[in-house]
Enzyme design. Structure first.
Site, mmCIF file in Angstrom:
data_model
loop_
_atom_site.group_PDB
_atom_site.id
_atom_site.type_symbol
_atom_site.label_atom_id
_atom_site.label_comp_id
_atom_site.label_asym_id
_atom_site.label_seq_id
_atom_site.Cartn_x
_atom_site.Cartn_y
_atom_site.Cartn_z
ATOM 1 N N LYS A 131 0.839 -1.197 0.000
ATOM 2 C CA LYS A 131 0.000 0.000 0.000
ATOM 3 C C LYS A 131 0.879 1.254 0.000
ATOM 4 O O LYS A 131 1.853 1.333 0.756
ATOM 5 C CB LYS A 131 -0.903 -0.026 1.236
ATOM 6 C CG LYS A 131 -1.911 1.100 1.344
ATOM 7 C CD LYS A 131 -2.764 0.891 2.589
ATOM 8 C CE LYS A 131 -3.751 2.010 2.827
ATOM 9 N NZ LYS A 131 -4.551 1.789 4.054
ATOM 10 N N SER A 206 -9.254 2.250 3.864
ATOM 11 C CA SER A 206 -8.387 2.934 2.937
ATOM 12 C C SER A 206 -7.512 1.978 2.112
ATOM 13 O O SER A 206 -6.871 2.401 1.155
ATOM 14 C CB SER A 206 -7.486 3.901 3.715
ATOM 15 O OG SER A 206 -6.649 3.214 4.639
ATOM 16 N N SER A 230 -9.718 -0.239 7.870
ATOM 17 C CA SER A 230 -9.119 -0.133 6.542
ATOM 18 C C SER A 230 -8.541 -1.419 5.981
ATOM 19 O O SER A 230 -8.118 -1.445 4.828
ATOM 20 C CB SER A 230 -8.045 0.952 6.536
ATOM 21 O OG SER A 230 -8.616 2.220 6.706
#
Length: 522
Positions: A131, A206, A230
Site C-alpha cells: 500500500k 483505505s 481499513s
C-alpha cells in the site's frame, strides 16, 4: 518494458536438491511457516505437481512451494503476475505504481540465490503488493496527496522490510485515499479505484487498492493497514480474507514522517495482510510480525496460543436495536454461524460488551487527536471530497477538553477489560463487517450526514474494534446479488490464531468466492 508471455501451468518440474526440514511448533500446533516449509520440501523420488489453473491464481503457499521445489522459477511466476496486472489493472486502477522492472530484477536474483543453495525465506519468489502509505526505500510516500510527492522514503518500513527479507517480490504499490482517511479509495493524485466485482460499488478503503488488486489476481498477498476498518472493510467489499492483528503484533514506522503519530492513533492502528485464503493470511502474518527495533510498541507474542477446551463457544453478536440491518446481512451471519456449528463450535447469540460506547470512544479519541495535531495542515492540501468525508466523520465525535480526553483514555481501558473478561467465556465473537449492502464508490462525498450513517450504522462493528486493539479477521461467506458479503471474527489480545481458526472453518464450507469473480472477468 516488453510484454511477457503468461506461463503455462504445464511447465515440467526441475530437479532440485533436497532441503533440510525446519519445523516450528507451539502448543502442539505447527505454524503457517512450518507447514509451508514442510509442504514445499518433497522427497527425492517424488515428482512435484504444479497447482491447477493459471499461475496468478495460485495461492501464496502454493507459489512458495513451487518455487522452493524448483518446479517453476521466480522469474516465471513474476512474469505471470505482471501480465495479469497489465490485463486487469487498467480497468481497476488498484496498482498505481508499477514496479515490474524492479520486480523482475529481484526475481532473477531470487533464482540465483536458490541455485546457490542459499536459505530461502517463507515467501521466496512470491509476488505481492504494498500500500502506498508506508515507506518504500527510495520512492515517494505521498499517502494519496499530490503535494506530498516530494516525501522520499529513506528506508523501508518494518512491514516492507520483513516481507522483502522473506523473499517476497513487490510488483506494485496500491492506491489509498488522501491521508488514508476515507473508507472509499479515491484521491486527486491517482484517481478512483474500482471494485472488480462491480464498478458501481466501492472497493472500500483505505486499503481499497490492496483489496481490489488481490481479489483480481494481482499479487498473492496485499499489504494494508487499519485504524478504523481499513483492512476489514476492503476485505468485505472485495470478497477476500484479512486479519487486523492485535496492536503491537506487526511493527510499524515511517522514517519519512515529519513527526511521530499521536499515541492513541498509534495504539489503534495495525499493519496487516489481505489475501484470497485464510492459509495465506496466516503465512503473511508470520512474515510481517518479525521484530523491528524501530517500533517501541512491538510485542514478541507467540503466534499460536493454548487451544481452549472444546467445544469452543462463539458469541454471535446481538445487533443493537438502533441499527438498520439488511436481511441479507442477517442471513449471512446465520450462514456463518451454521458453518461454525457444523465444524464443532458452539454458537449462541449474545450481547457483546457496550459496542456503542466502544465505538463512541474510538470516534472521540481519533477525532480529537486529528483535530489538535493534524487537521489544519491536512485541510490545506486536500480536496473538497476529503473535506466532506472528514466533516462527516468528526461530526459524531464529542469535543474534548483535557479532562474529557483523560476520561476517554480511561474509558478505553475499561472497555478493553470488559472484552477481555468476555473472551474468558466466549473466545471468539462472530460479528458483521457492515449491516448494509456495499455502497457506491464515492458514497462518502454525498454529504456529511451520509458519512455519519456509514460509520455509525453500517460499519459500527468494524471501527469500534480498533480502540480495543483486538485482532479481527474477515472471511467471505456468500454472494448477494452478485456482490460479496463477509463476516468478522474477533478474538482476545494476541489470539489471532483463534480468529483465523474460526475464519478457516467458515472458508472450508463457504469456499473461495474470488474464483467466481475470475470467471466473470475472463
Amino acid at each position: 518494458m516488453t510484454k511477457k508471455t503468461v506461463i503455462s501451468k504445464t511447465i515440467s518440474p526441475k530437479k532440485t536438491a533436497p532441503m533440510k526440514k525446519s519445523m516450528k511448533k507451539t502448543s502442539g500446533r505447527m505454524s503457517a511457516g512450518a507447514k509451508a516449509r514442510n509442504k514445499a520440501e518433497p522427497r527425492k523420488s517424488a515428482k512435484v505437481r504444479l497447482p491447477k489453473g493459471p499461475i496468478w491464481q495460485w495461492s501464496a503457499l502454493e507459489t512458495a512451494a513451487a518455487v522452493r521445489s524448483g518446479a517453476i522459477s521466480s522469474v516465471e511466476v513474476t512474469e505471470a503476475h505482471i501480465e495479469r496486472m497489465r490485463a486487469a489493472n487498467p480497468k481497476l486502477n488498484a496498482v498505481v505504481v508499477d514496479l515490474s522492472e524492479e520486480a523482475l530484477k529481484t526475481a532473477k536474483a531470487a533464482d540465483q540465490a536458490r541455485a546457490k543453495g542459499t536459505e530461502l525465506g517463507l515467501l521466496h519468489g512470491v509476488p505481492i503488493t504494498i500500500k502506498e502509505n508506508v515507506d518504500y526505500d527510495g520512492r515517494p510516500n505521498p499517502n494519496g496527496v499530490p503535494t506530498q510527492m516530494n516525501i522520499i522514503a529513506p528506508s523501508d518500513a518494518p512491514v516492507v522490510r520483513n516481507l522483502k527479507k522473506a523473499g517476497a517480490i513487490v510488483i506494485g504499490l496500491t492506491n489509498t485515499p488522501e491521508f488514508s482517511f476515507r473508507g472509499f479509495t479515491d484521491n486527486p493524485l491517482h484517481g478512483l479505484t474500482l471494485n472488480p466485482w462491480d464498478p458501481d460499488i466501492t472497493c472500500g478503503g483505505s486499503s481499497g487498492g490492496a483489496g481490489a488488486a488481490v481479489a483480481a489476481g494481482i499479487g498473492t498477498i496485499a499489504h494494508g493497514n487499519d485504524i478504523g476498518g481499513s483492512l476489514r472493510w476492503p476485505a468485505h467489499c472485495n470478497g477476500v480474507a484479512t486479519i487486523k492483528p492485535t496492536q503491537g503484533r506487526i511493527p510499524a514506522y515511517n522514517q519519512s514522517a515529519a513527526a511521530e503519530r499521536p499515541m492513541l492513533s498509534h495504539l489503534m492502528s495495525a499493519q496487516g495482510p489481505l489475501a484470497r485464503s485464510v492459509a495465506d493470511i496466516r503465512l503473511a502474518l508470520e512474515v510481517m510480525s518479525q521484530r523491528d527495533p524501530r517500533d517501541p510498541w512491538w510485542v514478541p507474542a507467540p503466534l499460536v496460543g493454548p487451544k481452549p477446551r472444546g467445544p469452543i463457544k462463539v458469541a454471535l453478536a446481538k445487533l443493537p436495536g438502533d441499527m438498520d440491518v439488511d436481511p441479507a446481512v442477517r442471513a449471512a451471519l446465520r450462514q456463518a454461524a451454521d458453518h461454525l456449528e457444523r465444524s464443532g463450535y458452539r454458537v449462541s447469540e449474545v450481547e457483546v460488551p457496550d459496542i456503542n460506547g466502544v465505538w463512541q470512544t474510538w470516534c472521540d479519541i481519533i477525532t480529537n487527536e486529528v483535530v489538535v495535531m493534524q487537521e489544519a495542515s491536512m485541510l490545506e492540501v486536500t480536496s473538497e471530497d476529503f473535506h466532506t468525508a472528514w466533516n462527516g466523520m468528526k461530526a459524531k465525535a464529542n469535543t474534548l477538553d483535557l479532562q474529557g480526553w483523560m476520561r476517554a483514555t480511561t474509558a478505553r481501558n475499561t472497555h478493553i477489560r470488559a472484552w477481555q473478561l468476555f473472551f474468558e467465556d466466549y473466545p471468539v465473537v462472530l460479528a458483521p463487517t457492515t449491516v448494509k449492502p456495499t455502497p457506491g464508490p464515492r458514497e462518502d462525498t454525498i454529504s456529511p450526514e451520509r458519512v455519519r450513517e456509514i460509520f455509525w450504522n453500517d460499519i459500527r462493528f468494524i471501527s469500534a474494534i480498533n480502540v480495543l486493539g483486538l485482532p479481527g479477521a474477515v472471511v467471505p461467506v456468500t454472494l448477494h446479488n452478485g456482490k460479496p458479503i463477509g463476516v468478522q471474527l474477533i478474538a482476545g489480545r494476541y489470539r489471532e490464531d483463534l480468529a483465523l481458526d474460526a475464519a478457516s472453518a467458515i472458508e472450508k464450507r463457504a469456499g473461495t468466492l474470488v474464483r467466481q469473480l475470475w470467471e466473470q472477468m475472463s
